[in-house]
Design a protein around this motif. Structure first.
Motif, PDB file in Angstrom:
ATOM      1  N   ASN A   1       0.841  -1.319  -0.029  1.00 41.13           N
ATOM      2  CA  ASN A   1      -0.007  -0.057  -0.042  1.00 41.13           C
ATOM      3  C   ASN A   1       0.754   1.363   0.096  1.00 41.13           C
ATOM      4  O   ASN A   1       0.596   2.297  -0.755  1.00 41.13           O
ATOM      5  CB  ASN A   1      -0.875  -0.021   1.254  1.00 41.13           C
ATOM      6  N   LEU A   2       1.796   1.153   0.760  1.00 45.02           N
ATOM      7  CA  LEU A   2       2.892   2.401   0.715  1.00 45.02           C
ATOM      8  C   LEU A   2       3.573   2.675  -0.412  1.00 45.02           C
ATOM      9  O   LEU A   2       3.554   3.660  -0.996  1.00 45.02           O
ATOM     10  CB  LEU A   2       3.896   2.265   1.953  1.00 45.02           C
ATOM     11  N   HIS A   3       3.964   1.433  -1.057  1.00 42.83           N
ATOM     12  CA  HIS A   3       4.662   1.570  -2.492  1.00 42.83           C
ATOM     13  C   HIS A   3       3.646   2.193  -3.583  1.00 42.83           C
ATOM     14  O   HIS A   3       4.011   3.179  -4.450  1.00 42.83           O
ATOM     15  CB  HIS A   3       5.026   0.318  -3.073  1.00 42.83           C
ATOM     16  N   ILE A   4       2.374   1.532  -3.651  1.00 46.35           N
ATOM     17  CA  ILE A   4       1.549   2.167  -4.756  1.00 46.35           C
ATOM     18  C   ILE A   4       1.109   3.564  -4.468  1.00 46.35           C
ATOM     19  O   ILE A   4       0.950   4.520  -5.240  1.00 46.35           O
ATOM     20  CB  ILE A   4       0.147   1.272  -4.668  1.00 46.35           C
TER      21      ILE A   4
ATOM     22  N   ALA B   1      -0.800   6.830  -7.057  1.00 50.50           N
ATOM     23  CA  ALA B   1      -2.320   6.306  -7.094  1.00 50.50           C
ATOM     24  C   ALA B   1      -3.094   6.751  -5.995  1.00 50.50           C
ATOM     25  O   ALA B   1      -2.712   7.021  -4.930  1.00 50.50           O
ATOM     26  CB  ALA B   1      -2.284   4.668  -6.943  1.00 50.50           C
ATOM     27  N   SER B   2      -4.162   6.970  -6.410  1.00 47.49           N
ATOM     28  CA  SER B   2      -5.146   7.582  -5.448  1.00 47.49           C
ATOM     29  C   SER B   2      -5.742   6.589  -4.555  1.00 47.49           C
ATOM     30  O   SER B   2      -5.433   5.190  -4.668  1.00 47.49           O
ATOM     31  CB  SER B   2      -6.437   8.311  -6.123  1.00 47.49           C
ATOM     32  N   HIS B   3      -6.659   6.872  -3.356  1.00 46.28           N
ATOM     33  CA  HIS B   3      -6.987   5.903  -2.661  1.00 46.28           C
ATOM     34  C   HIS B   3      -8.072   4.872  -3.301  1.00 46.28           C
ATOM     35  O   HIS B   3      -8.159   3.605  -3.179  1.00 46.28           O
ATOM     36  CB  HIS B   3      -7.879   6.181  -1.422  1.00 46.28           C
TER      37      HIS B   3
ATOM     38  N   VAL C   1      -8.029   4.028  -6.717  1.00 44.93           N
ATOM     39  CA  VAL C   1      -7.100   3.075  -7.596  1.00 44.93           C
ATOM     40  C   VAL C   1      -6.286   2.196  -6.524  1.00 44.93           C
ATOM     41  O   VAL C   1      -6.464   0.944  -7.113  1.00 44.93           O
ATOM     42  CB  VAL C   1      -5.996   4.311  -8.435  1.00 44.93           C
ATOM     43  N   ALA C   2      -5.722   2.509  -5.778  1.00 45.82           N
ATOM     44  CA  ALA C   2      -5.281   1.462  -4.602  1.00 45.82           C
ATOM     45  C   ALA C   2      -6.057   0.403  -4.351  1.00 45.82           C
ATOM     46  O   ALA C   2      -5.718  -0.732  -4.283  1.00 45.82           O
ATOM     47  CB  ALA C   2      -4.576   2.296  -3.549  1.00 45.82           C
ATOM     48  N   GLY C   3      -7.263   0.687  -4.066  1.00 48.40           N
ATOM     49  CA  GLY C   3      -8.452  -0.084  -3.660  1.00 48.40           C
ATOM     50  C   GLY C   3      -8.711  -1.035  -4.620  1.00 48.40           C
ATOM     51  O   GLY C   3      -8.904  -2.231  -4.291  1.00 48.40           O
ATOM     52  N   ILE C   4      -8.768  -0.603  -5.674  1.00 47.60           N
ATOM     53  CA  ILE C   4      -9.156  -1.553  -6.991  1.00 47.60           C
ATOM     54  C   ILE C   4      -8.398  -2.480  -7.320  1.00 47.60           C
ATOM     55  O   ILE C   4      -8.478  -3.838  -7.492  1.00 47.60           O
ATOM     56  CB  ILE C   4      -9.405  -0.465  -8.282  1.00 47.60           C
ATOM     57  N   ILE C   5      -7.211  -1.972  -7.360  1.00 42.96           N
ATOM     58  CA  ILE C   5      -5.907  -2.809  -7.661  1.00 42.96           C
ATOM     59  C   ILE C   5      -5.686  -4.056  -6.557  1.00 42.96           C
ATOM     60  O   ILE C   5      -5.408  -5.149  -6.839  1.00 42.96           O
ATOM     61  CB  ILE C   5      -4.515  -2.132  -7.694  1.00 42.96           C
ATOM     62  N   GLY C   6      -6.109  -3.454  -5.202  1.00 41.80           N
ATOM     63  CA  GLY C   6      -6.127  -4.499  -4.126  1.00 41.80           C
ATOM     64  C   GLY C   6      -7.135  -5.534  -4.155  1.00 41.80           C
ATOM     65  O   GLY C   6      -6.831  -6.713  -3.933  1.00 41.80           O
TER      66      GLY C   6
END
Length: 461
Positions: free
Chosen positions: A55-58, A63-65, A67-72
């Motif tokens: 999460n820290l890396h993305i 990345a927005s929150h 986008v990070a959630g979608i990729i997660g």
């Protein structure tokens, strides 16, 4: 008659049982099982080095929150659809090649992660891992092939304990490496190297001896309990393997796909729905317990997140101990998996209720202590019950479907937790208690089938 279970063979040796049945084969099989423990340890050790840092890396890549959630969520969605297919595929082509393929393609994913300098590359790196990161499931299916139903909970518990040790140590090493410049990239490359090391370990396992032991194991089970359908499935698997070897690539690929679909249809048409429903309800209940654990402790008792982290690490360490104690516990229960699962689920439900109504932090610590034992035992017992009721000749498929059921729980649990938290910090664990109670009612309603110890097999097609 030579037993095919490594643990049972070791037990015969310890009791002074001589003869040809306790000579070379038991030692080889026991060594094979211990190597699989190492495979499970290395797998979660490598993964847990990287996952806490992702999460820290993305975020550092811009990345927005959202986008990070979608990729997660991408990983969980791919796991949901790939678990059943990869598990069934391992039943067809064999554990060795499917396990090697999953390890090496996961290594490729973490290698790509180590080169992810953009959000797009980061998302691409999650694809091979999301599809093929089923090392633990295939390893458990292989252990199920090697050991008897009587010894399976003990061996599965030890495997889970070895894997949990890796999960405890990995974040410590990953956190240390992250302190250096470019630490995330170095950690990802080290993780990929660990997976390559794991692949080498799997390649060097004494597979010829395993095949002999596995064949004896199947013959022993056929003599005692296999139905006509089970024998048909076993011969179908052998015929498919010969076809895969002798046919052209495209023809063998079509045979594999057709056989995968046939096995999945067999699971869908079976009467295992209640077993998977119990697994789903209990997994969602446990996920709800942990979903807002840190936030709830801060709101209810004013403790810092650091304390919650220590408490969760403490519970994980106790979970490892519980895995090591599964042998004596199953012997205490006379190897009655159903009764042990029912009692552990009831205990889990009681402990979550205790946590939801805890008046002090000491009550939370007490509930967390015993919950680590009950959840570890329950997780092992539900897998054993799937294999016992469903028939271990389709163990890869069964474990794959079970993993997919758990993946659905991981998708649904955050949504339920968010809704429940709108009412109270104790909302998620209170909802968890209700779901666990439903699972206990289902087990009680179907206790006759569970007590038949595998007499209920997949329906004939």
């Amino acid at each position: 008659r030579r037993p095919g279970a490594a643990a049972r063979m070791e037990e015969e040796e310890d009791e002074g049982g001589g003869g040809r049945a306790a000579t070379a084969s038991p030692a080889v099989s026991a060594r094979f099982v211990r190597c699989l423990y190492a495979v499970g340890f290395l797998d979660l050790f490598g993964v847990s080095m990287v996952v806490p840092l992702m999460n820290l890396h993305i975020k550092s890549l811009g990345a927005s929150h959202t986008v990070a959630g979608i990729i997660g969520s991408l990983y969980g969605v791919m796991q949901l659809f790939s678990s059943t297919f990869v598990g069934c595929w391992s039943d067809i082509v064999g554990r060795r090649y499917s396990l090697l393929a999953c390890i090496l393609l996961s290594a490729l994913g973490y290698f790509l992660l180590g080169n992810s300098t953009t959000v797009f590359l980061f998302a691409i790196s999650r694809v091979p891992v999301g599809i093929f990161k089923h090392t633990l499931s295939i390893s458990k299916a292989l252990l199920s092939d090697l050991v008897s139903e009587r010894d399976r909970p003990l061996v599965m518990g030890r495997f889970n304990a070895a894997s949990s040790v890796g999960f405890i140590l990995g974040p410590v090493v990953g956190g240390y490496l992250a302190e250096f410049k470019g630490g995330f990239y170095q950690t990802s490359f080290i993780c990929a190297s660990i997976f390559l090391l794991n692949g080498g370990l799997v390649w060097m396992l004494p597979w010829s001896e395993e095949n002999t032991s596995n064949r004896d194991h199947y013959q022993d089970k056929e003599t005692n309990s296999f139905s006509a359908k089970s024998n048909h499935d076993h011969h179908l698997k052998s015929a498919t393997s010969r076809a895969v070897t002798n046919s052209s690539f495209f023809q063998s690929l079509w045979i594999q796909v057709a056989t995968v679909l046939k096995k999945i249809k067999g699971i869908a048409c079976s009467n295992l729905w209640d077993v998977f429903l119990v697994r789903f309800l209990m997994s969602v209940a446990i996920l709800l317990y942990y979903s807002n654990f840190t936030l709830a402790l801060e709101e209810r008792f004013g403790v810092k997140p650091l304390f919650a982290g220590y408490l969760m690490s403490y519970s994980s360490a106790l979970g490892v101990l519980a895995g090591c104690l599964l042998g004596p516990i199953t012997r205490l229960y006379g190897h009655n998996t159903y009764r042990l699962l029912l009692h552990s689920s009831t205990f889990t439900c009681t402990l979550i209720l205790l946590y939801a109504s805890a008046p002090s932090i000491w009550m939370v610590i007490l509930s967390s202590t015993f919950l680590a034992f009950s959840t570890t035992i329950g997780r092992t017992c539900i897998i054993d019950l799937e294999l016992t009721v469903g028939g271990s000749e389709a163990s890869g498929t069964l474990l794959g479907v079970g993993q997919s059921v758990t993946s659905v729980g991981r998708i649904i649990a955050p949504l339920l937790s968010g809704i429940a938290q709108e009412f109270s910090p104790c909302g998620p664990p209170s909802l968890a208690v209700g779901l666990a109670l439903v699972a206990i009612v289902i087990m009680n309603a179907n206790k006759q089938k569970y007590r038949s110890h595998g007499s209920v097999k997949l329906k004939n097609q």
